[in-house]
Design a protein around this motif. Structure first.
Motif, PDB file in Angstrom:
ATOM      1  N   THR A 141       1.209   6.168  -7.233  1.00 32.87           N
ATOM      2  CA  THR A 141       1.236   4.700  -7.162  1.00 32.87           C
ATOM      3  C   THR A 141       1.678   4.094  -8.484  1.00 32.87           C
ATOM      4  OG1 THR A 141      -0.568   4.735  -5.549  1.00 32.87           O
ATOM      5  CG2 THR A 141      -0.142   2.651  -6.659  1.00 32.87           C
ATOM      6  N   TYR A 177       0.861  -1.181   0.000  1.00 25.82           N
ATOM      7  CA  TYR A 177       0.000   0.000   0.000  1.00 25.82           C
ATOM      8  C   TYR A 177       0.899   1.232   0.000  1.00 25.82           C
ATOM      9  CZ  TYR A 177      -3.660   3.308   1.316  1.00 25.82           C
ATOM     10  OH  TYR A 177      -4.535   4.360   1.336  1.00 25.82           O
ATOM     11  N   THR A 233      -7.925   2.421  -9.581  1.00 28.09           N
ATOM     12  CA  THR A 233      -8.844   2.911  -8.548  1.00 28.09           C
ATOM     13  C   THR A 233      -8.361   2.622  -7.127  1.00 28.09           C
ATOM     14  OG1 THR A 233     -10.112   0.860  -8.691  1.00 28.09           O
ATOM     15  CG2 THR A 233     -10.824   2.695 -10.072  1.00 28.09           C
ATOM     16  N   THR A 234      -7.128   2.219  -6.990  1.00 34.58           N
ATOM     17  CA  THR A 234      -6.615   1.902  -5.658  1.00 34.58           C
ATOM     18  C   THR A 234      -5.128   2.182  -5.604  1.00 34.58           C
ATOM     19  OG1 THR A 234      -6.362   0.147  -4.008  1.00 34.58           O
ATOM     20  CG2 THR A 234      -6.229  -0.500  -6.306  1.00 34.58           C
ATOM     21  N   ARG A 235      -4.604   2.274  -4.404  1.00 39.90           N
ATOM     22  CA  ARG A 235      -3.172   2.496  -4.211  1.00 39.90           C
ATOM     23  C   ARG A 235      -2.466   1.212  -3.758  1.00 39.90           C
ATOM     24  NH1 ARG A 235      -3.453   7.663  -0.451  1.00 39.90           N
ATOM     25  NH2 ARG A 235      -5.484   6.756  -0.021  1.00 39.90           N
ATOM     26  N   VAL A 236      -3.078   0.103  -4.038  1.00 42.08           N
ATOM     27  CA  VAL A 236      -2.495  -1.187  -3.704  1.00 42.08           C
ATOM     28  C   VAL A 236      -1.731  -1.715  -4.917  1.00 42.08           C
ATOM     29  CG1 VAL A 236      -2.956  -3.565  -3.019  1.00 42.08           C
ATOM     30  CG2 VAL A 236      -4.272  -1.692  -2.010  1.00 42.08           C
ATOM     31  N   GLN A 239      -2.955   8.223  -6.749  1.00 42.09           N
ATOM     32  CA  GLN A 239      -2.968   7.080  -7.664  1.00 42.09           C
ATOM     33  C   GLN A 239      -1.904   7.224  -8.741  1.00 42.09           C
ATOM     34  OE1 GLN A 239      -7.056   7.113  -8.893  1.00 42.09           O
ATOM     35  NE2 GLN A 239      -7.781   6.030  -7.076  1.00 42.09           N
ATOM     36  N   SER A 289      -0.955  -2.615 -10.965  1.00 46.92           N
ATOM     37  CA  SER A 289      -1.441  -1.433 -10.267  1.00 46.92           C
ATOM     38  C   SER A 289      -2.800  -1.064 -10.832  1.00 46.92           C
ATOM     39  CB  SER A 289      -0.463  -0.259 -10.435  1.00 46.92           C
ATOM     40  OG  SER A 289      -0.999   0.930  -9.902  1.00 46.92           O
ATOM     41  N   GLU A 290      -3.831  -1.153 -10.015  1.00 39.23           N
ATOM     42  CA  GLU A 290      -5.172  -0.789 -10.454  1.00 39.23           C
ATOM     43  C   GLU A 290      -5.336   0.729 -10.423  1.00 39.23           C
ATOM     44  OE1 GLU A 290      -7.142  -2.941 -11.668  1.00 39.23           O
ATOM     45  OE2 GLU A 290      -6.071  -4.752 -11.054  1.00 39.23           O
TER      46      GLU A 290
END
Length: 219
Positions: free
Chosen positions: A71, A47, A108-111, A68, A105-106
């Motif tokens: 990311t 994360y 819509t997320t920071r994962v 994002q 890496s998506e």
């Protein structure tokens, strides 16, 4: 050529149509089971916490879209020469060229998820965790990153992830079937012999007005 004519050709050369795909499938099975080693995949997830955010990830100085984008930059940084070299050095390895590294890496997320594929199961997990550790240090140095927190550490895979041997065999079988049909059709197209009244009509552009039956015994 109509479908019926194609089926008749296949029936006429049924031996070739059956043997060719089976031979291709057998060859693919021999190569994949006899020469291709098992590969293992270990995956770790992280994360990205940008500067100005607290540990719960609430935004204060930058909006979610900017985070994002950072990311995505981290995802590219993971496969940079510096991170790869630093990770190899920390693990007392010459390089990581023998391992396939994939970063997801998506939008819509920071994962982030990092997957490492190689022939040694234990090494894939060690390298994945090493990449997560080193990219955090480099990102804090060169980017507006507060930290990169590991969500799930990579564990040593117990089962191989590849190669997909059944798929290789199936693809080889289908390719052999296509090849056999192509050979049959090509041989038929290259055969210029007159094989019946229909061929005569097509070549001479005149109708057939009579047929002489084959007589047994020359009578």
């Amino acid at each position: 050529m109509t479908l019926l004519e194609l089926l008749q050709l296949i029936q006429k050369h049924l031996k070739l149509v059956v043997i060719t795909p089976l031979a291709c499938a057998f060859l693919a099975a021999a190569v994949s089971f006899g020469f291709l080693p098992d590969t293992y995949t270990a995956t770790t997830s992280m994360y990205v916490l940008a500067k100005g955010e607290n540990a719960q990830g609430s935004v204060s100085n930058s909006d979610l879209a900017a985070s994002q984008m950072i990311t995505n930059d981290v995802a590219s940084l993971i496969k940079s020469d510096r991170v790869l070299k630093d990770t190899a050095t920390a693990l007392n390895m010459n390089s990581l060229v023998d391992y396939d590294i994939t970063v997801k890496s998506e939008t819509t997320t920071r994962v982030l998820s990092v997957s490492v594929e190689g022939e040694d199961a234990q090494s894939t997990a060690i390298i994945a965790n090493g990449l997560a550790k080193n990219v955090s240090s480099v990102a804090q140095e060169v980017m507006s990153i507060q930290s990169i927190n590991v969500i799930d550490e990579a564990a040593t895979p117990e089962q191989p992830s590849g190669p997909n041997r059944p798929m290789y065999v199936l693809v080889a079988f289908l390719a052999g079937l296509f090849l056999a049909v192509a050979i049959v059709v090509l041989r038929d197209m290259m055969n210029t012999k007159v094989r019946g009244a229909d061929d005569v009509e097509e070549l001479l552009n005149v109708p057939v007005i009579g047929r002489i039956p084959t007589m047994k015994g020359g009578e």
